[in-house]
Design a protein around this motif. Sequence first.
Motif, PDB file in Angstrom:
ATOM      1  N   ASP A  51     -81.751 123.628  15.897  1.00  0.00           N
ATOM      2  CA  ASP A  51     -80.483 123.032  15.142  1.00  0.00           C
ATOM      3  C   ASP A  51     -79.173 122.673  16.100  1.00  0.00           C
ATOM      4  OD1 ASP A  51     -82.028 123.073  12.915  1.00  0.00           O
ATOM      5  OD2 ASP A  51     -81.119 124.794  11.936  1.00  0.00           O
ATOM      6  N   HIS A  52     -79.416 123.525  17.268  1.00  0.00           N
ATOM      7  CA  HIS A  52     -78.130 123.608  17.913  1.00  0.00           C
ATOM      8  C   HIS A  52     -78.423 122.254  19.112  1.00  0.00           C
ATOM      9  CE1 HIS A  52     -76.797 126.936  16.135  1.00  0.00           C
ATOM     10  NE2 HIS A  52     -77.778 127.570  16.172  1.00  0.00           N
ATOM     11  N   LEU A  53     -77.678 121.229  19.073  1.00  0.00           N
ATOM     12  CA  LEU A  53     -77.893 120.223  19.932  1.00  0.00           C
ATOM     13  C   LEU A  53     -77.061 120.367  21.226  1.00  0.00           C
ATOM     14  CD1 LEU A  53     -77.964 117.137  17.754  1.00  0.00           C
ATOM     15  CD2 LEU A  53     -79.890 117.998  18.592  1.00  0.00           C
ATOM     16  N   PRO A  54     -77.590 120.301  22.525  1.00  0.00           N
ATOM     17  CA  PRO A  54     -76.816 120.377  23.398  1.00  0.00           C
ATOM     18  C   PRO A  54     -75.663 119.442  23.716  1.00  0.00           C
ATOM     19  CG  PRO A  54     -78.829 119.499  24.226  1.00  0.00           C
ATOM     20  CD  PRO A  54     -78.972 119.977  22.757  1.00  0.00           C
ATOM     21  N   ILE A  55     -74.249 119.791  23.903  1.00  0.00           N
ATOM     22  CA  ILE A  55     -73.252 118.895  24.045  1.00  0.00           C
ATOM     23  C   ILE A  55     -72.907 118.867  25.562  1.00  0.00           C
ATOM     24  CG2 ILE A  55     -70.915 118.291  23.406  1.00  0.00           C
ATOM     25  CD1 ILE A  55     -71.629 119.279  20.653  1.00  0.00           C
ATOM     26  N   ALA A  56     -72.659 117.861  26.171  1.00  0.00           N
ATOM     27  CA  ALA A  56     -72.094 117.989  27.508  1.00  0.00           C
ATOM     28  C   ALA A  56     -70.740 117.767  27.522  1.00  0.00           C
ATOM     29  CB  ALA A  56     -72.685 116.845  28.396  1.00  0.00           C
ATOM     30  N   ALA A  57     -69.957 118.377  28.139  1.00  0.00           N
ATOM     31  CA  ALA A  57     -68.568 118.310  28.370  1.00  0.00           C
ATOM     32  C   ALA A  57     -68.008 118.318  29.721  1.00  0.00           C
ATOM     33  CB  ALA A  57     -67.931 119.570  27.622  1.00  0.00           C
ATOM     34  N   LEU A  58     -67.188 117.541  30.017  1.00  0.00           N
ATOM     35  CA  LEU A  58     -66.753 117.247  31.668  1.00  0.00           C
ATOM     36  C   LEU A  58     -65.278 117.521  31.399  1.00  0.00           C
ATOM     37  CD1 LEU A  58     -67.126 116.513  34.402  1.00  0.00           C
ATOM     38  CD2 LEU A  58     -66.812 114.260  33.736  1.00  0.00           C
ATOM     39  N   PHE A  59     -64.681 118.605  32.024  1.00  0.00           N
ATOM     40  CA  PHE A  59     -63.230 118.936  32.255  1.00  0.00           C
ATOM     41  C   PHE A  59     -62.761 118.351  33.657  1.00  0.00           C
ATOM     42  CE2 PHE A  59     -65.183 121.961  29.279  1.00  0.00           C
ATOM     43  CZ  PHE A  59     -64.356 121.748  28.237  1.00  0.00           C
ATOM     44  N   LYS A  60     -61.629 117.805  33.640  1.00  0.00           N
ATOM     45  CA  LYS A  60     -61.165 117.338  34.653  1.00  0.00           C
ATOM     46  C   LYS A  60     -59.713 118.186  34.928  1.00  0.00           C
ATOM     47  CE  LYS A  60     -59.239 113.449  36.910  1.00  0.00           C
ATOM     48  NZ  LYS A  60     -58.864 111.984  36.716  1.00  0.00           N
ATOM     49  N   ARG A  61     -59.285 118.664  36.103  1.00  0.00           N
ATOM     50  CA  ARG A  61     -58.224 119.394  36.068  1.00  0.00           C
ATOM     51  C   ARG A  61     -57.089 118.593  36.587  1.00  0.00           C
ATOM     52  NH1 ARG A  61     -58.318 124.924  39.186  1.00  0.00           N
ATOM     53  NH2 ARG A  61     -57.039 125.515  37.694  1.00  0.00           N
TER      54      ARG A  61
END
Length: 131
Positions: free
Chosen positions: A7-17
């Motif tokens: 049920d948990h879909l992987p979510i991609a996140a990109l963090f930029k400083r």
Amino acid sequence: NDRVPTDHLPIAALFKRCPHLRLDEKAKVSLIELLQKLEGRQMNEMQSLLAEVDRQRAELAKQLNANEETSTDPSQTHENKRQKMKKKMAPPSPQIIQHIRSSRSSIKLMRESHRVERENFVKERCWLERL
């Protein structure tokens, strides 16, 4: 569920400083100068009030001492010395007590006005200047 069995879909996140905003040097110097002017003026006001209070108390004590010396008979030197010793240990006169109370209240009022002035100084600044 055929392709993803959970049920948990992987979510991609990109963090930029990114660098945070800062005051430039000119604005920083002007802000520090304004604050130093405010502190200096408030310190001068408090010192002048304290000097005035001390001067008034010294004058009042001098007047009270002069009144006591004129009211006693100078021929009674031994008793005068004894009375002066008792006077040093005695509580202050009602006039001195009233002066102390009024001076404390005026100092308290000045401190409160300075506090309000500093609060207003901070409220007038933008969020970047408050940091």
